[in-house]
Design a protein around this motif. Structure first.
Motif, short mmCIF file in Angstrom:
data_model
loop_
_atom_site.label_atom_id
_atom_site.label_comp_id
_atom_site.label_asym_id
_atom_site.label_seq_id
_atom_site.Cartn_x
_atom_site.Cartn_y
_atom_site.Cartn_z
N GLN A 95 -10.02 -0.54 -2.76
CA GLN A 95 -10.41 -0.29 -1.85
C GLN A 95 -9.90 -1.64 -1.02
OE1 GLN A 95 -14.20 -0.11 -1.07
NE2 GLN A 95 -13.37 1.26 0.56
N ALA A 96 -10.27 -2.72 -1.50
CA ALA A 96 -9.76 -3.94 -0.54
C ALA A 96 -8.44 -4.42 -0.67
CB ALA A 96 -10.99 -5.61 -0.81
N MET A 97 -7.86 -4.24 -1.41
CA MET A 97 -6.47 -4.21 -1.69
C MET A 97 -5.58 -3.26 -0.78
SD MET A 97 -3.53 -3.57 -4.72
CE MET A 97 -3.30 -1.69 -4.34
N LEU A 98 -5.89 -1.38 -0.84
CA LEU A 98 -5.28 -0.69 0.49
C LEU A 98 -5.74 -0.90 1.31
CD1 LEU A 98 -6.36 2.10 -1.91
CD2 LEU A 98 -3.82 1.05 -2.25
N GLU A 99 -6.58 -1.75 1.63
CA GLU A 99 -7.19 -1.87 3.78
C GLU A 99 -6.58 -3.17 4.11
OE1 GLU A 99 -11.29 -1.68 3.51
OE2 GLU A 99 -11.52 0.21 3.31
N HIS A 100 -6.09 -4.15 3.06
CA HIS A 100 -5.15 -4.86 3.42
C HIS A 100 -4.36 -5.68 4.31
CE1 HIS A 100 -3.70 -9.78 3.04
NE2 HIS A 100 -5.45 -9.96 2.46
N PRO A 101 -4.22 -6.22 5.35
CA PRO A 101 -3.37 -5.53 6.40
C PRO A 101 -1.54 -6.86 5.75
CG PRO A 101 -5.25 -7.19 7.12
CD PRO A 101 -5.34 -7.24 5.25
N ASN A 102 -2.26 -7.94 5.16
CA ASN A 102 -0.41 -8.13 4.26
C ASN A 102 0.06 -6.52 3.80
OD1 ASN A 102 -1.65 -10.49 5.49
ND2 ASN A 102 -0.97 -11.56 2.53
#
Length: 151
Positions: A95-102
């Motif tokens: 989830q954090a990866m899919l939401e990461h701005p990069n």
């Protein structure tokens, strides 16, 4: 529950991750972050390498890079710290990866997983990743993909 924070891996983080590879299951699934791996990761444009943090505790790591033929696709691997498996950190890392701005420019995400790695397969599927084929590829991996909803 507190969100996981993804932070770039520095040399101290690499040594931290390296210690996790004393776990035979992790060592069987991924290549350990030795010095050659470190140079390759830092010498390749577009590679992302993050530790996942819960407060002050590293709980896992993610690594990935853009597809060489499709700049809208991101290929990645992830691992939960061995003593924390089965506690939902994998799902939270995804989830954090899919939401990461990069990674906002990517439309598709792909992970390659061994067919017998049921924990990773279940984790990915719980976050909406679906098998791209029912048969393993020529390297023996199943590819699971996720496409962001369109605008």
């Amino acid at each position: 529950m507190e969100r996981l924070r993804l932070a770039p891996v520095d040399d101290a983080g690499r040594r931290l991750i390296e210690a996790w590879f004393e776990d035979p299951e992790l060592a069987r699934r991924l290549s350990p972050p030795d010095a050659a791996w470190w140079l390759l990761q830092h010498g390749t444009p577009g590679v992302e390498l993050w530790l996942a943090w819960q407060g002050q505790e590293a709980v896992g790591y993610l690594q990935g890079e853009p597809d060489e033929h499709d700049p809208t696709t991101f290929h990645f691997a992830f691992a939960v710290r061995p003593d924390l498996r089965g506690r939902g950190y994998g799902r939270r890392m995804l989830q954090a990866m899919l939401e990461h701005p990069n990674l906002a420019r990517f439309r598709r995400f792909v992970a390659s997983v061994e067919p017998d790695n049921q924990a990773s397969l279940r984790c990915l599927e719980s976050q909406g990743f679906t098998p791209r084929s029912l048969e393993p590829d020529e390297s023996g991996f199943l590819a699971l993909g996720y496409a962001r909803p369109g605008p």
